[in-house]
Design a protein around this motif. Structure first.
Motif, mmCIF file in Angstrom:
data_model
loop_
_atom_site.group_PDB
_atom_site.id
_atom_site.type_symbol
_atom_site.label_atom_id
_atom_site.label_comp_id
_atom_site.label_asym_id
_atom_site.label_seq_id
_atom_site.Cartn_x
_atom_site.Cartn_y
_atom_site.Cartn_z
ATOM 1 N N MET A 158 0.852 -1.188 0.000
ATOM 2 C CA MET A 158 0.000 0.000 0.000
ATOM 3 C C MET A 158 0.889 1.241 0.000
ATOM 4 O O MET A 158 1.849 1.316 0.775
ATOM 5 C CB MET A 158 -0.889 0.045 1.254
ATOM 6 C CG MET A 158 -1.770 -1.154 1.465
ATOM 7 S SD MET A 158 -2.842 -0.975 2.934
ATOM 8 C CE MET A 158 -1.620 -0.945 4.262
ATOM 9 N N GLU A 159 0.560 2.214 -0.837
ATOM 10 C CA GLU A 159 1.207 3.517 -0.786
ATOM 11 C C GLU A 159 0.316 4.452 0.012
ATOM 12 O O GLU A 159 -0.874 4.593 -0.272
ATOM 13 C CB GLU A 159 1.464 4.054 -2.189
ATOM 14 C CG GLU A 159 2.533 3.261 -2.927
ATOM 15 C CD GLU A 159 2.950 3.905 -4.236
ATOM 16 O OE1 GLU A 159 2.359 4.945 -4.626
ATOM 17 O OE2 GLU A 159 3.893 3.374 -4.878
ATOM 18 N N PHE A 164 -3.755 10.229 4.045
ATOM 19 C CA PHE A 164 -4.283 8.875 4.049
ATOM 20 C C PHE A 164 -4.071 8.278 5.439
ATOM 21 O O PHE A 164 -3.215 8.724 6.201
ATOM 22 C CB PHE A 164 -3.552 7.982 3.042
ATOM 23 C CG PHE A 164 -3.983 8.152 1.608
ATOM 24 C CD1 PHE A 164 -4.694 7.160 0.956
ATOM 25 C CD2 PHE A 164 -3.654 9.299 0.903
ATOM 26 C CE1 PHE A 164 -5.072 7.307 -0.365
ATOM 27 C CE2 PHE A 164 -4.021 9.457 -0.421
ATOM 28 C CZ PHE A 164 -4.741 8.459 -1.060
ATOM 29 N N LEU A 165 -4.818 7.229 5.746
ATOM 30 C CA LEU A 165 -4.517 6.385 6.890
ATOM 31 C C LEU A 165 -4.221 4.987 6.379
ATOM 32 O O LEU A 165 -4.698 4.571 5.322
ATOM 33 C CB LEU A 165 -5.658 6.365 7.907
ATOM 34 C CG LEU A 165 -6.982 5.663 7.564
ATOM 35 C CD1 LEU A 165 -6.934 4.140 7.721
ATOM 36 C CD2 LEU A 165 -8.100 6.200 8.444
ATOM 37 N N ALA A 166 -3.416 4.262 7.145
ATOM 38 C CA ALA A 166 -3.207 2.834 6.915
ATOM 39 C C ALA A 166 -3.617 2.094 8.173
ATOM 40 O O ALA A 166 -3.360 2.558 9.291
ATOM 41 C CB ALA A 166 -1.750 2.549 6.592
ATOM 42 N N PRO A 217 -4.984 -4.193 -0.407
ATOM 43 C CA PRO A 217 -4.079 -4.554 -1.510
ATOM 44 C C PRO A 217 -4.393 -5.931 -2.079
ATOM 45 O O PRO A 217 -4.950 -6.795 -1.402
ATOM 46 C CB PRO A 217 -2.699 -4.539 -0.842
ATOM 47 C CG PRO A 217 -2.965 -4.809 0.602
ATOM 48 C CD PRO A 217 -4.284 -4.156 0.892
ATOM 49 N N VAL A 218 -4.012 -6.113 -3.333
ATOM 50 C CA VAL A 218 -4.102 -7.440 -3.948
ATOM 51 C C VAL A 218 -2.821 -8.200 -3.634
ATOM 52 O O VAL A 218 -1.818 -7.628 -3.178
ATOM 53 C CB VAL A 218 -4.312 -7.336 -5.477
ATOM 54 C CG1 VAL A 218 -5.604 -6.598 -5.789
ATOM 55 C CG2 VAL A 218 -3.129 -6.653 -6.148
ATOM 56 N N ALA A 219 -2.863 -9.500 -3.868
ATOM 57 C CA ALA A 219 -1.726 -10.353 -3.532
ATOM 58 C C ALA A 219 -0.469 -9.930 -4.298
ATOM 59 O O ALA A 219 -0.520 -9.572 -5.477
ATOM 60 C CB ALA A 219 -2.070 -11.808 -3.845
ATOM 61 N N TRP A 220 0.638 -9.936 -3.580
ATOM 62 C CA TRP A 220 1.969 -9.658 -4.136
ATOM 63 C C TRP A 220 2.964 -10.414 -3.280
ATOM 64 O O TRP A 220 2.803 -10.491 -2.058
ATOM 65 C CB TRP A 220 2.248 -8.159 -4.071
ATOM 66 C CG TRP A 220 3.647 -7.771 -4.462
ATOM 67 C CD1 TRP A 220 4.089 -7.483 -5.717
ATOM 68 C CD2 TRP A 220 4.785 -7.612 -3.601
ATOM 69 N NE1 TRP A 220 5.430 -7.168 -5.693
ATOM 70 C CE2 TRP A 220 5.880 -7.240 -4.401
ATOM 71 C CE3 TRP A 220 4.989 -7.772 -2.233
ATOM 72 C CZ2 TRP A 220 7.157 -7.017 -3.872
ATOM 73 C CZ3 TRP A 220 6.247 -7.551 -1.695
ATOM 74 C CH2 TRP A 220 7.315 -7.172 -2.514
ATOM 75 N N TYR A 221 3.985 -10.994 -3.896
ATOM 76 C CA TYR A 221 4.943 -11.746 -3.094
ATOM 77 C C TYR A 221 6.367 -11.367 -3.461
ATOM 78 O O TYR A 221 6.652 -10.835 -4.541
ATOM 79 C CB TYR A 221 4.738 -13.255 -3.255
ATOM 80 C CG TYR A 221 5.109 -13.803 -4.618
ATOM 81 C CD1 TYR A 221 6.363 -14.381 -4.835
ATOM 82 C CD2 TYR A 221 4.213 -13.760 -5.679
ATOM 83 C CE1 TYR A 221 6.710 -14.879 -6.081
ATOM 84 C CE2 TYR A 221 4.542 -14.261 -6.915
ATOM 85 C CZ TYR A 221 5.797 -14.820 -7.123
ATOM 86 O OH TYR A 221 6.144 -15.302 -8.350
ATOM 87 N N PRO A 259 -4.907 -5.761 5.744
ATOM 88 C CA PRO A 259 -4.586 -4.334 5.865
ATOM 89 C C PRO A 259 -5.398 -3.525 4.865
ATOM 90 O O PRO A 259 -5.893 -4.059 3.863
ATOM 91 C CB PRO A 259 -3.088 -4.285 5.544
ATOM 92 C CG PRO A 259 -2.862 -5.459 4.646
ATOM 93 C CD PRO A 259 -3.810 -6.523 5.126
ATOM 94 N N CYS A 260 -5.529 -2.243 5.146
ATOM 95 C CA CYS A 260 -6.237 -1.377 4.199
ATOM 96 C C CYS A 260 -5.739 0.045 4.343
ATOM 97 O O CYS A 260 -5.052 0.390 5.304
ATOM 98 C CB CYS A 260 -7.752 -1.437 4.408
ATOM 99 S SG CYS A 260 -8.311 -0.812 6.007
ATOM 100 N N ARG A 261 -6.076 0.863 3.366
ATOM 101 C CA ARG A 261 -5.779 2.291 3.420
ATOM 102 C C ARG A 261 -7.059 3.054 3.111
ATOM 103 O O ARG A 261 -8.001 2.514 2.514
ATOM 104 C CB ARG A 261 -4.677 2.688 2.445
ATOM 105 C CG ARG A 261 -5.093 2.664 0.985
ATOM 106 C CD ARG A 261 -4.051 3.267 0.062
ATOM 107 N NE ARG A 261 -4.594 3.486 -1.276
ATOM 108 C CZ ARG A 261 -3.972 4.119 -2.266
ATOM 109 N NH1 ARG A 261 -2.743 4.601 -2.079
ATOM 110 N NH2 ARG A 261 -4.548 4.277 -3.439
ATOM 111 N N TYR A 262 -7.079 4.344 3.516
ATOM 112 C CA TYR A 262 -8.260 5.178 3.284
ATOM 113 C C TYR A 262 -7.802 6.601 3.042
ATOM 114 O O TYR A 262 -6.979 7.141 3.793
ATOM 115 C CB TYR A 262 -9.194 5.118 4.496
ATOM 116 C CG TYR A 262 -10.384 6.045 4.426
ATOM 117 C CD1 TYR A 262 -11.431 5.813 3.533
ATOM 118 C CD2 TYR A 262 -10.472 7.163 5.256
ATOM 119 C CE1 TYR A 262 -12.524 6.662 3.465
ATOM 120 C CE2 TYR A 262 -11.567 8.007 5.207
ATOM 121 C CZ TYR A 262 -12.595 7.765 4.302
ATOM 122 O OH TYR A 262 -13.676 8.610 4.242
#
Length: 421
Positions: A158-159, A164-166, A217-221, A259-262
């Motif tokens: 997440m950027e 923004f909040l995370a 976020p979507v999956a990333w590895y 997790p999320c951001r707003y």
């Protein structure tokens, strides 16, 4: 970065096609030799509407690590013992940027806390690389004030820029990268019920923060075979261990603990159109309920740009004493109840329960003389962590050199009311 939208929705995402089991596919035999892990941030038997868990499909299980040992860094992070707590109204200058390379973990500084929340600020000059942080004590609400962050979590990236909040669930591993130079901001560590959207009651179906605007976020590895340090906050202390690979190796996941951001600019403010300033609860973005109905363990409240249109009234927040304790910060601009200086971006204030506070003398004089026509409060973003319990202050908060010892002076110079003879 790619995102999915909707607060606490059930999501399904994979970084490699076919990695996510479908239908009756057993988690015992995931595709590509991946390992299944259930990540639960609520009790298994929680009511379905309140149950939070996600299935993770990763390259190695999280059980593969040695013993944790005490971590010597982040010396200013810890729970206050109550010995520095006073009933006084407090305000602080911004936290200084370190002169050396300091990352997010070692840059965290505790200002206060209680049994339900911890209040911290951070100042970082370097990105985390081969290390991750895991907070087993509570979820973390992160608010950058200066400098954008990339927060790399087990479930994706997440950027998060100022404004923004995370929100990172308890137990989730993450690292923080700096995107445009040194970064500074605020953290609420929530030990209580997970943050959720407040009920709207008579407001109806729309308003305040909308679920669709929260982005997961979507999956990333990350496939890196090298030593990684894991710093864990557990039972109020920091611990460390080392693993031989990146912990960010989740190839696919599905669930609703993520997790999320707003973007705080998407908050739909609700205010009066007749008279009287509304209670600050009308600006609640997220709430952590307590066992007392209607009284929060923590409310996260913002004061964004908005129209003021009330008639025959006092438009800044009125003077008050509150059952809730209020820790405030400023992301940018000027807070409308503190226009006389002292409360600046990156700074903070604390008004503990039942101690009188409100607009300073200069803001009060201007407000009482103002022509009451529609006006726009613009170029501002203040926030508040509001808790039902006393927020105990840390030794650093009281003796670290940032406390404004003249804060009480902003409430001097009020003229005495003149009553009729």
């Amino acid at each position: 970065m790619s995102y999915q939208t909707g607060f606490l929705n059930h999501f399904a995402t994979e970084a490699v096609a076919g990695a996510l089991p479908e239908g009756r596919n057993s988690p015992q035999r995931p595709a590509f030799g991946l390992y299944a892990e259930q990540f639960s941030t609520s009790a298994f038997t929680m009511a379905r509407a309140e149950n939070r868990r996600s299935w993770l499909y990763r390259m190695r299980p999280t059980t593969a690590h040695g013993a944790f040992v005490p971590y010597a860094g982040a010396e200013l992070l810890g729970a206050p013992d109550g010995s520095h707590t006073t009933p006084n109204r407090l305000r602080w200058d911004p936290l200084a940027m370190p002169e050396t390379r300091v990352d997010f973990v070692d840059g965290m500084v505790t200002y206060g806390g209680n049994a339900g929340i911890g209040v911290h600020l951070y100042a970082a000059t370097a990105s985390m690389d081969a290390r991750a942080f895991q907070n087993s004590d509570g979820e973390m609400l992160i608010l950058p004030q200066q400098g954008a962050l990339r927060i790399v979590t087990e479930l994706g990236r997440m950027e998060v820029a100022p404004g923004f909040l995370a929100l990172v669930p308890a137990g989730m591993r993450f690292r923080v990268e700096l995107l445009d130079g040194p970064s500074r901001g605020y953290i609420c560590e929530n030990f209580g019920a997970p943050f959720r959207l407040p009920d709207l009651g008579p407001i109806g179906a729309n308003g305040l923060a909308n679920p669709r605007d929260f982005e997961t976020p979507v999956a990333w590895y990350e496939d890196r075979d090298e030593h990684f340090e894991i710093v864990q906050k557990f039972n109020g202390r920091l611990w460390t261990t080392t693993i031989d690979h990146s912990p960010f190796d989740v190839v696919a996941w599905h669930g609703n603990s993520a997790p999320c951001r707003y973007d705080l600019s998407r908050f739909n403010t609700i205010g009066t159109v007749s008279f009287d300033h509304p209670d600050p609860s009308i600006f609640t973005v997220l709430t952590s309920p307590s066992d007392t109905p209607g009284t929060a363990n923590c409310d996260f409240v913002i004061f964004p740009p908005r129209w003021m249109v009330g008639e025959d009234t006092f438009r800044p927040p009125w003077f008050h004493r509150n059952v809730m304790s209020e820790f405030m910060g400023l992301i940018h601009g000027v807070y409308d109840a503190k226009e006389g200086g002292g409360f600046v971006p990156g700074g903070a204030s604390l008004h503990n329960q039942f101690n009188g506070h409100g607009p300073d003398a200069e803001s009060t004089r201007k407000a009482m003389a103002a022509e009451l026509k529609p006006s726009k409060i613009d170029d501002t973003l203040a926030f508040m962590f509001e808790s039902r319990a006393i927020i105990h202050t840390s030794k650093f908060a009281m003796e670290g050199g940032l406390l404004q010892h003249d804060y009480d002076a902003c409430w001097t110079g009020f003229e005495k009311a003149k009553l009729p003879e």
